[in-house]
Each structure stands twice: as structure tokens, then as C-alpha cells.
Design an enzyme around this catalytic site. Structure first.
Site, PDB file in Angstrom:
ATOM      1  N   GLY A 176       0.847  -1.201   0.000  1.00  0.00           N
ATOM      2  CA  GLY A 176       0.000   0.000   0.000  1.00  0.00           C
ATOM      3  C   GLY A 176       0.875   1.242   0.000  1.00  0.00           C
ATOM      4  O   GLY A 176       2.013   1.211  -0.457  1.00  0.00           O
ATOM      5  N   PRO A 201      -3.121  -8.717  -6.979  1.00  0.00           N
ATOM      6  CA  PRO A 201      -1.955  -8.020  -7.526  1.00  0.00           C
ATOM      7  C   PRO A 201      -2.248  -6.534  -7.738  1.00  0.00           C
ATOM      8  O   PRO A 201      -3.394  -6.144  -7.969  1.00  0.00           O
ATOM      9  CB  PRO A 201      -1.719  -8.717  -8.871  1.00  0.00           C
ATOM     10  CG  PRO A 201      -2.479  -9.986  -8.816  1.00  0.00           C
ATOM     11  CD  PRO A 201      -3.616  -9.781  -7.880  1.00  0.00           C
ATOM     12  N   HIS A 307       6.155   1.918  19.021  1.00  0.00           N
ATOM     13  CA  HIS A 307       5.165   2.437  18.058  1.00  0.00           C
ATOM     14  C   HIS A 307       5.441   3.913  17.713  1.00  0.00           C
ATOM     15  O   HIS A 307       4.601   4.787  17.968  1.00  0.00           O
ATOM     16  CB  HIS A 307       3.745   2.266  18.624  1.00  0.00           C
ATOM     17  CG  HIS A 307       2.692   2.275  17.544  1.00  0.00           C
ATOM     18  ND1 HIS A 307       1.507   1.579  17.650  1.00  0.00           N
ATOM     19  CD2 HIS A 307       2.627   2.902  16.346  1.00  0.00           C
ATOM     20  CE1 HIS A 307       0.778   1.782  16.568  1.00  0.00           C
ATOM     21  NE2 HIS A 307       1.439   2.590  15.767  1.00  0.00           N
TER      22      HIS A 307
HETATM   23  P1  NDP Z   1      -2.848   1.160   2.790  1.00  0.00           P
HETATM   24  O1  NDP Z   1      -4.309   0.987   2.875  1.00  0.00           O
HETATM   25  O2  NDP Z   1      -2.285   2.022   1.722  1.00  0.00           O
HETATM   26  O3  NDP Z   1      -2.139  -0.262   2.711  1.00  0.00           O
HETATM   27  C1  NDP Z   1      -2.646  -1.349   3.385  1.00  0.00           C
HETATM   28  C2  NDP Z   1      -2.144  -2.589   2.706  1.00  0.00           C
HETATM   29  O4  NDP Z   1      -2.665  -3.721   3.405  1.00  0.00           O
HETATM   30  C3  NDP Z   1      -2.590  -2.696   1.263  1.00  0.00           C
HETATM   31  O5  NDP Z   1      -1.452  -2.845   0.467  1.00  0.00           O
HETATM   32  C4  NDP Z   1      -3.406  -3.966   1.232  1.00  0.00           C
HETATM   33  O6  NDP Z   1      -3.112  -4.673   0.070  1.00  0.00           O
HETATM   34  C5  NDP Z   1      -2.851  -4.718   2.444  1.00  0.00           C
HETATM   35  N1  NDP Z   1      -3.786  -5.765   2.847  1.00  0.00           N
HETATM   36  C6  NDP Z   1      -5.072  -5.632   3.201  1.00  0.00           C
HETATM   37  N2  NDP Z   1      -5.603  -6.844   3.438  1.00  0.00           N
HETATM   38  C7  NDP Z   1      -4.613  -7.742   3.234  1.00  0.00           C
HETATM   39  C8  NDP Z   1      -4.526  -9.144   3.324  1.00  0.00           C
HETATM   40  N3  NDP Z   1      -5.597  -9.879   3.657  1.00  0.00           N
HETATM   41  N4  NDP Z   1      -3.334  -9.739   3.063  1.00  0.00           N
HETATM   42  C9  NDP Z   1      -2.251  -9.007   2.723  1.00  0.00           C
HETATM   43  N5  NDP Z   1      -2.280  -7.666   2.603  1.00  0.00           N
HETATM   44  C10 NDP Z   1      -3.435  -7.044   2.860  1.00  0.00           C
HETATM   45  O7  NDP Z   1      -2.407   1.722   4.232  1.00  0.00           O
HETATM   46  P2  NDP Z   1      -1.046   2.422   4.667  1.00  0.00           P
HETATM   47  O8  NDP Z   1       0.067   1.885   3.863  1.00  0.00           O
HETATM   48  O9  NDP Z   1      -1.242   3.881   4.713  1.00  0.00           O
HETATM   49  O10 NDP Z   1      -0.942   1.905   6.195  1.00  0.00           O
HETATM   50  C11 NDP Z   1      -0.850   0.529   6.445  1.00  0.00           C
HETATM   51  C12 NDP Z   1      -0.925   0.233   7.922  1.00  0.00           C
HETATM   52  O11 NDP Z   1       0.284   0.608   8.562  1.00  0.00           O
HETATM   53  C13 NDP Z   1      -1.999   0.971   8.702  1.00  0.00           C
HETATM   54  O12 NDP Z   1      -3.245   0.326   8.585  1.00  0.00           O
HETATM   55  C14 NDP Z   1      -1.471   0.926  10.117  1.00  0.00           C
HETATM   56  O13 NDP Z   1      -1.936  -0.229  10.766  1.00  0.00           O
HETATM   57  C15 NDP Z   1       0.036   0.811   9.939  1.00  0.00           C
HETATM   58  N6  NDP Z   1       0.741   2.027  10.341  1.00  0.00           N
HETATM   59  C16 NDP Z   1       1.657   1.944  11.362  1.00  0.00           C
HETATM   60  C17 NDP Z   1       2.371   3.047  11.725  1.00  0.00           C
HETATM   61  C18 NDP Z   1       3.354   2.976  12.834  1.00  0.00           C
HETATM   62  O14 NDP Z   1       3.548   3.979  13.506  1.00  0.00           O
HETATM   63  N7  NDP Z   1       4.006   1.860  13.059  1.00  0.00           N
HETATM   64  C19 NDP Z   1       2.192   4.347  11.064  1.00  0.00           C
HETATM   65  C20 NDP Z   1       1.205   4.312  10.005  1.00  0.00           C
HETATM   66  C21 NDP Z   1       0.527   3.180   9.670  1.00  0.00           C
HETATM   67  P3  NDP Z   1      -4.271  -5.042  -1.000  1.00  0.00           P
HETATM   68  O15 NDP Z   1      -5.232  -3.916  -1.010  1.00  0.00           O
HETATM   69  O16 NDP Z   1      -3.521  -5.209  -2.259  1.00  0.00           O
HETATM   70  O17 NDP Z   1      -4.831  -6.307  -0.450  1.00  0.00           O
HETATM   71  C1  DGY Z   2      -1.361   4.994  12.442  1.00  0.00           C
HETATM   72  O1  DGY Z   2      -1.583   6.151  12.064  1.00  0.00           O
HETATM   73  O2  DGY Z   2      -2.124   4.053  12.209  1.00  0.00           O
HETATM   74  C2  DGY Z   2      -0.088   4.726  13.171  1.00  0.00           C
HETATM   75  O3  DGY Z   2      -0.036   3.508  13.765  1.00  0.00           O
HETATM   76  C3  DGY Z   2       0.377   5.820  14.067  1.00  0.00           C
HETATM   77  O4  DGY Z   2       0.654   6.953  13.348  1.00  0.00           O
END
Ligand code: NDP
Ligand code: DGY
Length: 342
Positions: A176, A201, A307
Site C-alpha cells: 500500500g 496483484p 510504536h
Molecule cells: P494502505 O491501505 O495504503 O495499505 C494497506 C495494505 O494492506 C494494502 O497494500 C493492502 O493490500 C494490504 N492488505 C489488506 N488486506 C490484506 C490481506 N488480507 N493480506 C495481505 N495484505 C493485505 O495503508 P497504509 O500503507 O497507509 O498503512 C498501512 C498500515 O500501517 C496501517 O493500517 C497501520 O496499521 C500501519 N501504520 C503503522 C504506523 C506505525 O507507527 N508503526 C504508522 C502508520 C501506519 P491489497 O489492497 O492489495 O490487499
Molecule cells: C497509524 O496512524 O495508524 C499509526 O499507527 C500511528 O501513526
């Protein structure tokens, strides 16, 4: 002039200045806030939210059926200062959206809506993920500790060796926004091949990295580094378990910046303790905070951060402003800058 009817907004924590300033400037809102850096107790949250029209919450606040019931019928907008939405009972929110839609749709086109904060934290989180990956694969915390405790006795050919990115295969679980931003940053390190997995994909996004779509078992077996960046959903809960760790290379490094619940931590502990995989770097755990006596904290090959993926002053400020603007737009029946489509 007719007096403006104030809408009550409840904020569950102290938030960065730009967000609170935007809400304080809103003449049509009356803002109440849990004025602390620590989480609000459940009872206080129920009390504060009762009768409110808008809720601004954090990822550590569980917005479940009980809380929604306690909030009452005024509640129109939920705005979370996060991109992750696994702390929101989406099915319950959707139910209310649908039910009220039927009743009020003729007089108010925008009822029960939710906002979140995608995009604005993508680069910051990707930067942290790369830092964590390098910290873990080059064993930096261990090495720093050795300098302090006298373990550094001379330059030794195999001492403190780790694994490097050059000519490696990197597997990304969830290509994502953040997954792509990580791949973009890792590419110049000389990664040979990117693999990714997801529900389907994503050829357009994958083209930039010539990334190959594979199943989870294939990704586990072929990757030197695995980075978990998917959202937490019922389908991804516990996705990284012993079946996955058993398939991984003994030299593989596992990194999770998504949510703790995507990983079965007992299985991860076994894999790390038995040398089934080389190391893990976690920015997220279950629970958070991780108890200081947790077995994972006894392992030298496990690096755990509290985190902090999006934790820069600029990004947190931007997240708070976006969360505030989502809330205000939702309350006013305007398009939200980042509405969560349920
Ligand atoms: P996106 O919605 O852009 O990406 C989420 C991804 O999850 C997509 O690529 C999707 O792929 C994938 N996904 C969903 N369902 C499945 C599945 N069943 N199997 C495999 N992959 C799956 O979100 P972001 O990239 O903006 O954020 C992702 C996550 O990161 C957030 O939801 C949050 O939990 C976490 N996060 C953590 C942070 C931290 O501080 N550590 C900061 C920000 C975010 P597809 O659609 O192709 O299935
Ligand atoms: C989020 O936004 O989901 C992160 O985990 C914290 O920024």
C-alpha cells in the site's frame, strides 16, 4: 442574528498544537478535551462523549458498540488521528450510518461519518521502517551494548556480523502507501528483487519496483527481509504465524510496522529463540505497551520500538490538523479532506 447552535466535540487526549488550534477557532464548536498525555479511562470517555456531536480519538481508544451506545444519538462524526482504523468497530459504525441514513437522509445528507489520516504520515513511517530494518539486520543495539559493557575486545572477522541489503530479496506484505514508500527507499541499497503479497496483484504500483506478486508462503520462503505493512483486518490477524516462520530462511530478518496483532508473538518468540529466523524488528506489539517482562525483550535478536513510526513533530502536527479538519468538515456536512469509506 440567530444564535449559532454549538456542536460539542470531545477529544480523547492532548493533541499537537495545530489540531487543537483549528478546533478552538471553530465558532460553531464547543470543545472538551481529556487534558492529559495518558489514555482516558473508559468511564471518563463515556462521560465525555455523552451527547457529543464529534469525537476526535487516537489509535489507543477502542471505539466499540458500548462506547457508541454511550455516546447517544447526537454523534455524527468520528475522526481518528491515525491511518490505521482497527480500533474502530467499523461494522457498528456502518450499521449506525445505514440506520440513520434511512431516517434522516431527507433533511441531512451527511450523518455518521468517519475520518482518518492517510498519506501525511507515509514518508515518516517508511523512514522509520527502513531505520528499524537496518538497525535490526546490522545488530546495532547489540553492538552499542558491547561497546558499553566491555564486550568490544578487538576487531574480529566474524564478530557482530549481520545481513545486508545488497543483492537481497525483500518481501513486502501489503504494497500500500507505506509499503511502496519503503520499497522506494530500499531500492537504492541494491535490493535485487522485490516480492509482495496482498488481496490481489497491484500491477501499476508494483511496476516501479518490478515487484512480483506471490503468495504468503512463497514470500516467506524466498525473502531475505520481510516487511509487514498491511492493515490489521480479520483476514490479516495472526497472518504471520509459525507456518510462515517455518518457511522463512534461517538468515531472514522480519520487520513489522503494521499492527502487533498481525503477528502471532508466541510463534515469533519460538522462531527467534530457536534460530529458525535471524532477527526481528518490531515497531508494534500486542499489547502496547509491551510488559517489561515480556519474553521477546529477553532476546538479543529482537529489536522493539514503542510504536514511533509517525513520530516526528511535523508529521504528528499535520496528523492532528487533518484529524481536526476531518471532524469540522464532517460536522458541517462538507466533504472531508480524508473520509473513511466504509
Ligand atoms: P494502505 O491501505 O495504503 O495499505 C494497506 C495494505 O494492506 C494494502 O497494500 C493492502 O493490500 C494490504 N492488505 C489488506 N488486506 C490484506 C490481506 N488480507 N493480506 C495481505 N495484505 C493485505 O495503508 P497504509 O500503507 O497507509 O498503512 C498501512 C498500515 O500501517 C496501517 O493500517 C497501520 O496499521 C500501519 N501504520 C503503522 C504506523 C506505525 O507507527 N508503526 C504508522 C502508520 C501506519 P491489497 O489492497 O492489495 O490487499
Ligand atoms: C497509524 O496512524 O495508524 C499509526 O499507527 C500511528 O501513526
Amino acid at each position: 442574528m440567530r444564535p449559532v447552535r454549538l456542536m460539542k466535540v470531545f477529544i480523547t487526549r492532548r493533541i499537537p498544537p495545530e489540531g487543537i488550534a483549528a478546533l478552538s477557532r471553530a465558532a460553531d464548536c464547543e470543545v472538551e478535551q481529556w487534558d492529559s498525555d495518558e489514555p482516558i479511562p473508559d468511564k471518563e470517555l463515556e462521560r465525555g462523549l455523552a451527547g457529543a456531536h464529534g469525537l476526535l480519538c487516537l489509535l489507543s481508544d477502542r471505539v466499540d458498540k458500548r462506547l457508541l451506545d454511550a455516546a447517544g444519538a447526537n454523534l455524527k462524526v468520528i475522526s481518528t488521528m491515525s491511518v490505521g482504523v482497527d480500533h474502530l468497530a467499523l461494522d457498528e459504525i456502518k450499521k449506525r450510518e445505514n440506520a440513520r441514513w434511512l431516517v434522516i437522509t431527507s433533511i441531512c445528507p451527511h450523518v455518521h461519518r468517519s475520518g482518518y489520516t492517510p498519506d501525511v504520515l507515509t514518508d515518516t513511517t517508511a523512514e522509520l521502517a527502513v531505520s528499524l530494518l537496518l538497525t535490526t539486520c546490522r545488530r546495532l543495539p547489540e553492538a552499542i551494548e558491547e561497546v558499553k559493557n566491555g564486550g568490544w575486545t578487538s576487531w574480529k572477522p566474524l564478530w557482530m556480523c549481520g545481513y545486508g541489503l545488497t543483492q537481497s530479496t525483500v518481501g513486502i506484505i501489503g504494497l500500500g502507501r507505506i509499503g511502496q514508500a519503503i520499497a522506494r527507499r530500499l531500492k537504492p541499497f541494491g535490493v535485487q528483487k522485490f516480492l509482495y503479497t496482498g488481496r490481489q496483484p497491484r500491477p501499476e504500483e508494483a511496476a516501479e519496483f518490478q515487484a512480483e506478486f506471490v503468495s504468503v508462503p512463497q514470500l516467506a520462503a524466498q525473502s531475505d527481509f520481510i516487511v509487514v505493512t498491511c492493515s490489521l483486518t480479520p483476514a490479516t490477524r495472526g497472518l504471520c504465524n509459525k507456518d510462515v516462520f517455518q518457511k522463512m530462511k534461517k538468515t531472514a530478518v522480519f520487520v513489522n510496522i503494521s499492527r502487533g496483532d498481525v503477528v502471532n508473538q508466541d510463534d515469533l518468540y519460538q522462531a527467534l529463540a530457536s534460530g529458525q529466523i535471524a532477527a526481528a524488528g518490531l515497531d508494534v506489539t500486542t499489547p502496547e505497551p509491551l510488559p517489561t517482562n515480556h519474553p521477546l525483550l529477553t532476546l538479543k535478536n529482537c529489536v522493539i520500538l514503542p510504536h514511533i513510526g509517525s513520530a516526528t513533530y511535523r508529521t504528528r502536527n499535520t496528523m492532528s490538523l487533518l484529524a481536526a479538519n476531518n471532524l469540522l468538515a464532517g460536522l458541517r456536512g462538507e466533504p472531508m479532506p480524508s473520509e473513511l469509506k466504509l
